[in-house]
Design a protein around this motif. Structure first.
Motif, PDB file in Angstrom:
ATOM      1  N   PHE A 196      30.020 -25.784  -4.281  1.00 39.44           N
ATOM      2  CA  PHE A 196      30.801 -24.622  -4.036  1.00 39.44           C
ATOM      3  C   PHE A 196      30.359 -24.401  -2.769  1.00 39.44           C
ATOM      4  CE2 PHE A 196      31.433 -20.241  -2.545  1.00 39.44           C
ATOM      5  CZ  PHE A 196      32.623 -20.099  -1.544  1.00 39.44           C
ATOM      6  N   ALA A 213      25.902 -21.662   0.756  1.00 38.39           N
ATOM      7  CA  ALA A 213      26.282 -21.585   0.024  1.00 38.39           C
ATOM      8  C   ALA A 213      25.469 -22.053  -1.193  1.00 38.39           C
ATOM      9  CB  ALA A 213      27.927 -21.022  -0.510  1.00 38.39           C
ATOM     10  N   GLY A 214      25.129 -20.924  -1.958  1.00 36.03           N
ATOM     11  CA  GLY A 214      23.812 -21.063  -3.031  1.00 36.03           C
ATOM     12  C   GLY A 214      22.320 -20.741  -2.620  1.00 36.03           C
ATOM     13  N   GLU A 215      22.269 -20.340  -1.553  1.00 30.66           N
ATOM     14  CA  GLU A 215      21.099 -19.789  -0.881  1.00 30.66           C
ATOM     15  C   GLU A 215      20.755 -19.013  -2.210  1.00 30.66           C
ATOM     16  OE1 GLU A 215      18.784 -21.148   1.638  1.00 30.66           O
ATOM     17  OE2 GLU A 215      19.687 -22.453   1.366  1.00 30.66           O
ATOM     18  N   VAL A 267      18.357 -13.870  -2.228  1.00 27.19           N
ATOM     19  CA  VAL A 267      19.370 -13.003  -3.231  1.00 27.19           C
ATOM     20  C   VAL A 267      18.092 -11.590  -2.957  1.00 27.19           C
ATOM     21  CG1 VAL A 267      19.814 -12.325  -5.375  1.00 27.19           C
ATOM     22  CG2 VAL A 267      20.769 -14.499  -4.064  1.00 27.19           C
ATOM     23  N   VAL A 268      18.611 -10.807  -3.040  1.00 27.22           N
ATOM     24  CA  VAL A 268      17.601  -9.464  -2.936  1.00 27.22           C
ATOM     25  C   VAL A 268      16.703  -9.616  -4.087  1.00 27.22           C
ATOM     26  CG1 VAL A 268      17.170  -7.492  -2.667  1.00 27.22           C
ATOM     27  CG2 VAL A 268      18.032  -8.691  -0.687  1.00 27.22           C
ATOM     28  N   ARG A 307      27.993 -12.763 -11.652  1.00 28.59           N
ATOM     29  CA  ARG A 307      28.774 -10.972 -11.596  1.00 28.59           C
ATOM     30  C   ARG A 307      29.752 -11.583 -10.551  1.00 28.59           C
ATOM     31  NH1 ARG A 307      26.371  -7.616 -15.295  1.00 28.59           N
ATOM     32  NH2 ARG A 307      27.716  -7.050 -16.947  1.00 28.59           N
ATOM     33  N   LEU A 308      28.858 -12.101  -8.924  1.00 34.29           N
ATOM     34  CA  LEU A 308      29.879 -12.241  -7.849  1.00 34.29           C
ATOM     35  C   LEU A 308      30.197 -13.232  -7.864  1.00 34.29           C
ATOM     36  CD1 LEU A 308      29.716 -10.591  -5.110  1.00 34.29           C
ATOM     37  CD2 LEU A 308      27.926 -12.250  -4.295  1.00 34.29           C
ATOM     38  N   VAL A 309      30.179 -14.522  -8.582  1.00 31.78           N
ATOM     39  CA  VAL A 309      30.623 -15.650  -8.659  1.00 31.78           C
ATOM     40  C   VAL A 309      31.407 -16.575  -9.637  1.00 31.78           C
ATOM     41  CG1 VAL A 309      30.087 -16.750  -6.257  1.00 31.78           C
ATOM     42  CG2 VAL A 309      28.823 -17.114  -8.596  1.00 31.78           C
ATOM     43  N   ASP A 310      30.843 -16.039 -11.068  1.00 31.78           N
ATOM     44  CA  ASP A 310      31.440 -15.898 -12.015  1.00 31.78           C
ATOM     45  C   ASP A 310      31.322 -17.723 -12.819  1.00 31.78           C
ATOM     46  OD1 ASP A 310      33.105 -15.041 -14.258  1.00 31.78           O
ATOM     47  OD2 ASP A 310      35.078 -15.845 -13.997  1.00 31.78           O
ATOM     48  N   ALA A 353      35.600 -15.354   6.759  1.00 31.49           N
ATOM     49  CA  ALA A 353      35.220 -15.196   5.084  1.00 31.49           C
ATOM     50  C   ALA A 353      34.850 -14.037   4.415  1.00 31.49           C
ATOM     51  CB  ALA A 353      33.912 -16.050   4.397  1.00 31.49           C
ATOM     52  N   LEU A 396      36.418 -11.790  -3.481  1.00 30.06           N
ATOM     53  CA  LEU A 396      35.835 -12.865  -2.558  1.00 30.06           C
ATOM     54  C   LEU A 396      37.068 -13.652  -1.808  1.00 30.06           C
ATOM     55  CD1 LEU A 396      32.694 -14.485  -4.237  1.00 30.06           C
ATOM     56  CD2 LEU A 396      32.344 -13.460  -1.683  1.00 30.06           C
ATOM     57  N   PHE A 399      37.015 -16.334   1.022  1.00 28.82           N
ATOM     58  CA  PHE A 399      37.295 -17.603   1.421  1.00 28.82           C
ATOM     59  C   PHE A 399      38.061 -18.448   2.424  1.00 28.82           C
ATOM     60  CE2 PHE A 399      34.064 -17.846  -1.421  1.00 28.82           C
ATOM     61  CZ  PHE A 399      32.994 -16.935  -0.071  1.00 28.82           C
ATOM     62  N   PHE A 454      38.722 -16.043  -3.900  1.00 24.83           N
ATOM     63  CA  PHE A 454      38.270 -16.796  -5.184  1.00 24.83           C
ATOM     64  C   PHE A 454      37.834 -16.080  -5.958  1.00 24.83           C
ATOM     65  CE2 PHE A 454      33.896 -17.796  -6.562  1.00 24.83           C
ATOM     66  CZ  PHE A 454      33.839 -19.403  -6.297  1.00 24.83           C
ATOM     67  N   ALA A 511      35.560 -13.400 -11.004  1.00 27.63           N
ATOM     68  CA  ALA A 511      34.752 -13.887  -8.892  1.00 27.63           C
ATOM     69  C   ALA A 511      35.000 -12.306  -8.725  1.00 27.63           C
ATOM     70  CB  ALA A 511      34.902 -14.440  -8.753  1.00 27.63           C
ATOM     71  N   GLY A 512      33.447 -11.739  -8.136  1.00 26.20           N
ATOM     72  CA  GLY A 512      33.968 -10.851  -6.996  1.00 26.20           C
ATOM     73  C   GLY A 512      33.296  -9.608  -7.638  1.00 26.20           C
ATOM     74  N   ALA A 551      24.084  -8.320   0.930  1.00 28.28           N
ATOM     75  CA  ALA A 551      22.679  -9.493   1.758  1.00 28.28           C
ATOM     76  C   ALA A 551      22.687 -10.320   0.893  1.00 28.28           C
ATOM     77  CB  ALA A 551      21.371  -8.858   2.338  1.00 28.28           C
ATOM     78  N   SER A 552      22.680 -10.035  -0.166  1.00 25.63           N
ATOM     79  CA  SER A 552      22.643 -10.501  -2.015  1.00 25.63           C
ATOM     80  C   SER A 552      23.894 -11.823  -1.606  1.00 25.63           C
ATOM     81  CB  SER A 552      22.497 -10.235  -3.291  1.00 25.63           C
ATOM     82  OG  SER A 552      20.857  -9.760  -3.294  1.00 25.63           O
ATOM     83  N   SER A 553      25.313 -11.032  -1.594  1.00 27.81           N
ATOM     84  CA  SER A 553      26.275 -11.825  -2.061  1.00 27.81           C
ATOM     85  C   SER A 553      25.940 -12.870  -0.339  1.00 27.81           C
ATOM     86  CB  SER A 553      27.515 -11.442  -1.447  1.00 27.81           C
ATOM     87  OG  SER A 553      27.597 -10.090  -2.243  1.00 27.81           O
ATOM     88  N   ARG A 561      24.330 -14.610   0.795  1.00 32.18           N
ATOM     89  CA  ARG A 561      23.312 -15.767   0.898  1.00 32.18           C
ATOM     90  C   ARG A 561      24.098 -16.369   0.063  1.00 32.18           C
ATOM     91  NH1 ARG A 561      18.547 -13.246   2.998  1.00 32.18           N
ATOM     92  NH2 ARG A 561      18.542 -14.533   5.604  1.00 32.18           N
ATOM     93  N   LEU A 562      24.747 -15.700  -1.034  1.00 37.81           N
ATOM     94  CA  LEU A 562      24.706 -16.632  -2.337  1.00 37.81           C
ATOM     95  C   LEU A 562      26.060 -17.455  -2.171  1.00 37.81           C
ATOM     96  CD1 LEU A 562      23.499 -17.262  -5.623  1.00 37.81           C
ATOM     97  CD2 LEU A 562      25.863 -15.438  -6.356  1.00 37.81           C
ATOM     98  N   VAL A 563      27.036 -17.217  -1.264  1.00 36.75           N
ATOM     99  CA  VAL A 563      27.848 -17.711  -0.849  1.00 36.75           C
ATOM    100  C   VAL A 563      28.854 -17.225   0.174  1.00 36.75           C
ATOM    101  CG1 VAL A 563      29.160 -17.232  -3.028  1.00 36.75           C
ATOM    102  CG2 VAL A 563      29.434 -15.404  -1.475  1.00 36.75           C
ATOM    103  N   ASP A 564      27.547 -17.238   1.273  1.00 40.19           N
ATOM    104  CA  ASP A 564      28.184 -17.497   3.061  1.00 40.19           C
ATOM    105  C   ASP A 564      28.574 -17.062   3.436  1.00 40.19           C
ATOM    106  OD1 ASP A 564      27.075 -18.887   5.561  1.00 40.19           O
ATOM    107  OD2 ASP A 564      28.728 -20.510   4.696  1.00 40.19           O
TER     108      ASP A 564
END
Lengths: 418, 418
Positions: A248, A255-257, A261-262, A336-339, B227, B241, B243, B248, B255-256, B332-334, B336-339
Motif C-alpha cells: 500500500f 505510505a508506511g513511514e 509516527v508520533v 487501529r488506523l489501517v487494520d 486523500a 480513510l 484515498f 479504505f 480501518a480508520g 500527524a501519525s496518520s 505519515r503512516l498512510v500519506d
DNA sequence: CCATATAGTTCAGAACGAAAACTAATTACC
DNA sequence: GGTAATTAGTTTTCGTTCTGAACTATATGG
C-alpha cells in the motif's frame, strides 16, 4: 464544486483485449503461486482453478510458451488413469536485475522469474555523504559484473529495480529525501543501469523499506499473513504496509513511514523536523546512545550492543526494551488506523528480537489489548539484501502482470538501444 | 510454505461480458460526476472523454436508457455549429434508502441517483441501552413512512444502507461492537427493512464514521481533496480513510479507527481496553469533563460548552485546545503512516472549529512540520445525518457500478418477495 | 485388445468494441 | 432560400476473445 483532475481520467475504457491481458496474467499467477515442491500444474488443472475453459487455457498457454515465459516440464503423472497432463513452469532462463544502494553497502543481483536469487554481489562501502554520480558509477560497475555473469549463465534479464534508503518519486526517478545518504531532491540518471535488451524504458526506483516489505511478502513470512506492517530498522526506521498481497503506497506514494509516527509527546527533535517520532526512540542512534554503546561504525556498535545484551548488561537491555515499548505503541496505532493483523520486524530489529519482543508485546497488550489475540509479531528471516530481492520481485510481478509486452517482439530480437 | 486461502481465488477469470459491465459503469460515472449546474453531457462528449467510440457509447447508452437508469433531457446547445447533442442525465425517479441508528436519534431518508436527498425524517430518541429488536422496529416504522412518501413522489427505491455507530461485519450484518449503544456481537435482522421491489438481497450495513467520511467525499469537501482522514466526533471518536475517491476499509474492514490511535503514553483507560487512545482525550466525555461542563444529555452539555466558549471561559478553551492538540498528534501519525493530505473534522468537532483548529494546527506543526505546507485541516459542513447520506451514497455507487443487475429484469416487473 | 478416464485441440457461435461509412440536424455564408 | 460545413448519432463490417461441444490423444485396468 471544483473537482480534481485525477477524478476524471481515473478509469480507462474497457476493451476486449484487456480480457486477454488479464487472463494471461491469471494463468501466469497460478503457475507462479505454486509451491516449488508441488508438481507443475497442467493446463487442465489451471482451467479448473481459474474457471476458464480448457480451450481458453490452451490458447493462453500457447501464447505464453511462444513468448518464452513458460516452459513445458515433462509429464505430470499422479498415478491416475487417463492421459497425463503436461507440466507448466515459469521459464527460469528469464530474470530481472535487482539493485540496492544502502548507507554502508551496494548490492546487485539477478533473480529469475521463479523468485530464485541466481546471482548476487554485495560490496561494502560507506555511501553516506557521497554524491549520486559517484555512487551510481560504482553501482553500474557492480551491475555490469552481475549482468556479464547472467549472460554466461544463459539468463536473459528483462527489467531492473533499484531500492534506496529514502523517500522517492518513482515516476520521475527522483530521491526526494534520503537523510542518511545526504541526498535531497536528487534526480538519478538510471538509464545507463538498464540492462541491454530489457523491456520497459527504465529502472524502477523504490524505497528500501517498501521493497523489503515486499520481499517479506514474496520470500518471507508474507504468504502466511493477510495484512502486516513491516518495520525496518536501519540507521533510520522505515516501513511498508502490505494488504492482501499488495504494497500500500498511498495516494502520494509515501505510505508506511512508521518511523515518523508520533509515539511520545515530549520526544527529542527528529531528522524530519518533528518531535516524538518513533525513529527518535527506536532508531539505531537512539538505542546505541541509550545503551551507551561506543564504536566507530554502526555495524561495530551493533556487534557491541549484541555482546552487551548477551552479557546481560542492564543498560543495553533497558535501551532495547524502551525501543520495543515504543514500537508497540506505533504498532498499536497502526493496527487501529489501517487494520493490520501482523507486524514484521526487519533490519537490525530482527537481530534484537529476544530483547525487543517482550517489551513490544507488553506495550501492545497495554495499548491495544485485544489485538494480540488475532495479531502476531514476527521477526524477518530474510538476508541483508531483502530490499534488493523486493525491488527485483516488483519487476517480476510487473512482467507477469503484463506478459503481452513480451509477446509483441519475438524472443530472439534484441533491441538496439538509442 | 503455507499460503492463505484468500491467496487462491483472489482473481477471477476475465470474460468478454466484463468489458461491457465496466463500460456501462464508466458511462454512468461520467454522467454522475458531472456538476449539476453544467449542461448534461451528450453521447459524443462521453465518447471523447472516455476514449470509447461513438458507436460503443450509443450502444451502452441505449442499454442504460432501456434499463431506466438514464433519461434524455432535451438538446444541449452550446451555440456551436453542427447537430446538437442529446443531453443525458441520471433518472431521478430512482433512489435508495438511507438509514441511520445513532445514540440519540434514528433517521431514514431517500436519496435519488443524482445524490439529492429527496425525503428525510429524523426522530430523536435515546437508543443507548435499548435492544436491537426494539430499535429496529422503530427504524422499520420510520422507514415505512419514508418509503410511502417515496411511492407518492413516484420514486422507485432500489437498495438500502444502514449506518450504525460501531464496528460492523458488513458481510454477515453483525454489529461487532457498539459500546455507545451497548451492543456487542449483535446480529441484525435487516431483511424486513429492505424496500419491496429493491434489487439485491439485503440492506448494506456500515460504520457511521465510515459512511460520514463517504458523505464528505460525495457531498462535502471530498471532490477537492485527494486523500483525507475524516475524524468524526460523536460520543466516541470514529474515523474513515479516503484515498482516490474510495473508502479504505482495510483487509478486515475496520480501518480508520483513529479514535484508538495512541496519542499519549500515560492516558486513562479507554472503552477499548487500551490506554492513551485519542478518544480518551478528545471524545465528548473527556472534553466535557475537562471543561467542567454539566448537563443531563450530551446535546445539552454541548450547548453549554459552546456557551462557555463563546463567553471566553478559560477552562472550556483549555479543554478544547487540549483535544485539538491530541487530534494533531493523531493526524500527524496518520499522515505519515498512510500519506493523507487532508484532515476533515466532522461531528461535534466541526462545531468546535474556532477553538479546536489553532491548537490542532500548532500540534501538527510541531509533530509533522512540513505537512501543513501541502496538507489541509477543514471542518465538515454536512448536516447531522451525514452518515445516512453516506450509507445511501454507497448504495448509489453500487447501483452505478453494476447497472446490468437492473437490466436483466424489465423496469416494470416488481419482484415478489418470498 | 477394448473400455474408461483424463488431457488437450479444433471449430462454430456469441458478445463486444473498433473503424468507417452513413444518416441526421444544425449553423455559416452566399 | 439554398448549399457547404460541422457536429451528433446510427449502421455495418470486422477482429478479438471467451464458451461449449465435438473431437483427438494418451494413459490405466481388465
Amino acid at each position: 464544486m471544483r473537482r480534481l483532475p485525477a477524478d476524471e481520467g481515473s478509469q480507462a475504457a474497457g476493451r476486449v483485449a484487456d480480457v486477454r491481458r488479464r487472463n494471461l496474467s491469471l494463468v501466469l499467477d497460478r503457475i507462479a503461486a505454486r509451491d516449488p515442491l508441488a508438481p507443475a500444474p497442467s493446463r487442465a488443472l489451471i482451467a479448473a482453478e481459474t474457471g476458464l475453459t480448457k480451450a481458453s487455457v490452451s490458447s493462453l498457454v500457447a501464447d505464453l510458451l511462444a513468448a518464452g515465459l513458460l516452459t513445458e516440464v515433462g509429464l505430470s503423472r499422479d498415478g491416475e488413469r487417463g492421459r497425463p497432463g503436461v507440466g507448466l513452469a515459469l521459464n527460469d532462463g528469464l530474470g530481472v536485475l535487482g539493485l540496492e544502494i544502502n548507507v554502508d553497502y551496494l548490492a546487485a543481483g539477478v533473480v529469475d522469474l521463479t523468485g530464485r536469487v541466481r546471482i548476487q554481489v554485495v560490496e561494502e562501502r560507506i555511501n553516506s555523504g557521497r554524491g549520486p554520480e559517484e555512487v551510481l558509477r560504482d553501482l553500474s560497475d557492480l551491475s555490469a559484473r552481475v549482468l556479464s555473469r547472467a549472460g554466461q549463465d544463459g539468463l536473459r534479464v528483462l527489467a531492473a529495480g533499484l531500492a534506496v534508503p529514502g523517500l522517492v518519486d518513482a515516476e520521475s526517478a527522483v530521491v526526494l529525501d534520503a537523510p542518511n545518504l545526504g541526498w535531497s531532491r536528487t534526480p538519478l540518471d538510471l538509464a545507463p543501469l538498464m540492462p541491454p535488451g530489457g523491456r520497459g524504458a527504465t529502472v524502477a526506483l523504490s524505497n528500501e523499506a517498501n521493497s523489503a516489505a515486499l520481499a517479506e511478502l514474496w520470500y518471507g513470512h508474507g504468504p502466511t499473513l493477510r495484512a502486516y506492517l513491516f518495520i525496518s530498522g536501519e540507521v533510520g526506521v522505515g516501513g511498508g504496509l502490505v494488504f492482501n498481497g499488495e504494497l500500500f503506497l498511498g495516494p502520494g506514494g509515501h505510505a508506511g513511514e512508521v518511523g515518523h509516527v508520533v509515539v511520545t509527546e515530549e520526544g527529542s527533535m527528529c531528522s524530519c523536523g518533528g518531535r516524538g517520532c518513533l525513529e527518535t526512540v527506536a532508531g539505531q542512534e537512539a538505542v546505541f546512545a541509550a545503551a551507551g554503546t561506543a564504536g566507530s561504525t554502526p555495524a561495530e556498535k551493533m556487534e557491541r550492543l549484541l555482546t552487551a545484551l548477551g552479557g546481560g548488561d542492564p543498560a543495553a537491555e533497558a535501551a532495547v526494551a524502551r525501543a520495543g515499548h515504543y514500537l508497540g505503541i506505533a504498532a498499536a496505532s497502526s493496527a487501529r488506523l489501517v487494520d493490520i493483523s501482523a507486524v514484521v520486524l526487519g533490519g537490525y530489529f530482527s537481530r534484537l528480537g529476544p530483547w525487543l519482543l517482550p517489551a513490544l508485546r507488553a506495550s501492545l497488550a497495554t495499548h491495544a489489548p485485544r489485538l494480540l489475540d488475532t495479531a502476531d509479531v514476527v521477526l524477518s528471516e530474510l538476508p541483508q539484501t531483502a530490499a534488493l530481492m523486493g525491488a527485483a520481485g516488483s519487476c517480476i510481478r510487473d512482467v507477469l502482470a503484463n506478459p503481452q509486452e513480451l509477446m509483441e517482439q519475438p524472443p530472439g530480437a534484441a533491441s538496439a538501444g538509442a
